[in-house]
Motif scaffolding. Structure first.
Motif, PDB file in Angstrom:
ATOM      1  N   ARG A  25       0.860  -1.176   0.000  1.00 16.61           N
ATOM      2  CA  ARG A  25       0.000   0.000   0.000  1.00 16.61           C
ATOM      3  C   ARG A  25       0.895   1.224   0.000  1.00 16.61           C
ATOM      4  O   ARG A  25       1.914   1.255   0.679  1.00 16.61           O
ATOM      5  CB  ARG A  25      -0.882   0.011   1.236  1.00 16.61           C
ATOM      6  N   VAL A  26       0.513   2.216  -0.733  1.00 10.88           N
ATOM      7  CA  VAL A  26       1.295   3.439  -0.804  1.00 10.88           C
ATOM      8  C   VAL A  26       0.752   4.424   0.231  1.00 10.88           C
ATOM      9  O   VAL A  26      -0.445   4.711   0.258  1.00 10.88           O
ATOM     10  CB  VAL A  26       1.225   4.057  -2.216  1.00 10.88           C
ATOM     11  N   LEU A  27       1.645   4.911   1.090  1.00  8.36           N
ATOM     12  CA  LEU A  27       1.271   5.899   2.099  1.00  8.36           C
ATOM     13  C   LEU A  27       2.100   7.160   1.879  1.00  8.36           C
ATOM     14  O   LEU A  27       3.293   7.080   1.580  1.00  8.36           O
ATOM     15  CB  LEU A  27       1.544   5.379   3.508  1.00  8.36           C
ATOM     16  N   ILE A  29       3.786  10.789   3.318  1.00  9.23           N
ATOM     17  CA  ILE A  29       4.544  11.135   4.526  1.00  9.23           C
ATOM     18  C   ILE A  29       3.613  11.478   5.693  1.00  9.23           C
ATOM     19  O   ILE A  29       3.821  10.987   6.800  1.00  9.23           O
ATOM     20  CB  ILE A  29       5.531  12.293   4.241  1.00  9.23           C
ATOM     21  N   PRO A  30       2.558  12.278   5.502  1.00 12.60           N
ATOM     22  CA  PRO A  30       1.656  12.574   6.626  1.00 12.60           C
ATOM     23  C   PRO A  30       0.991  11.301   7.189  1.00 12.60           C
ATOM     24  O   PRO A  30       0.807  11.176   8.401  1.00 12.60           O
ATOM     25  CB  PRO A  30       0.609  13.515   6.031  1.00 12.60           C
ATOM     26  N   GLN A  31       0.646  10.375   6.306  1.00 14.71           N
ATOM     27  CA  GLN A  31       0.025   9.124   6.765  1.00 14.71           C
ATOM     28  C   GLN A  31       1.017   8.273   7.553  1.00 14.71           C
ATOM     29  O   GLN A  31       0.659   7.665   8.556  1.00 14.71           O
ATOM     30  CB  GLN A  31      -0.511   8.330   5.580  1.00 14.71           C
ATOM     31  N   VAL A  32       2.265   8.233   7.101  1.00 11.21           N
ATOM     32  CA  VAL A  32       3.292   7.473   7.809  1.00 11.21           C
ATOM     33  C   VAL A  32       3.541   8.087   9.187  1.00 11.21           C
ATOM     34  O   VAL A  32       3.663   7.379  10.187  1.00 11.21           O
ATOM     35  CB  VAL A  32       4.603   7.400   6.987  1.00 11.21           C
TER      36      VAL A  32
END
Length: 63
Positions: A25-27, A29-32
């Protein structure tokens, strides 16, 4: 693991989790960063719970 998002082994004896596969899944930077904050919070709560259990049951918990 139930919904096949990750695969691995939970070793309750050694208190470890070995992850061998994760659903890609691609996340961003804010999601990480948000995920890290949630994980850090969870780890803190687990540690607090462990300390509480050890304090309440010193004879049952081996150091």
């Amino acid at each position: 693991m139930q919904v096949h998002l990750i695969e691995g082994i939970i070793d309750e004896v050694d208190s470890t989790v070995h992850v061998s596969w994760v659903q890609p899944r691609v996340l961003g930077i804010p999601q990480v960063k948000a995920l890290r904050e949630r994980l850090d919070s969870w780890v803190g709560k687990v540690h607090t719970t462990l300390l509480s259990i050890e304090a309440e049951t010193p004879d049952l918990v081996a150091a």
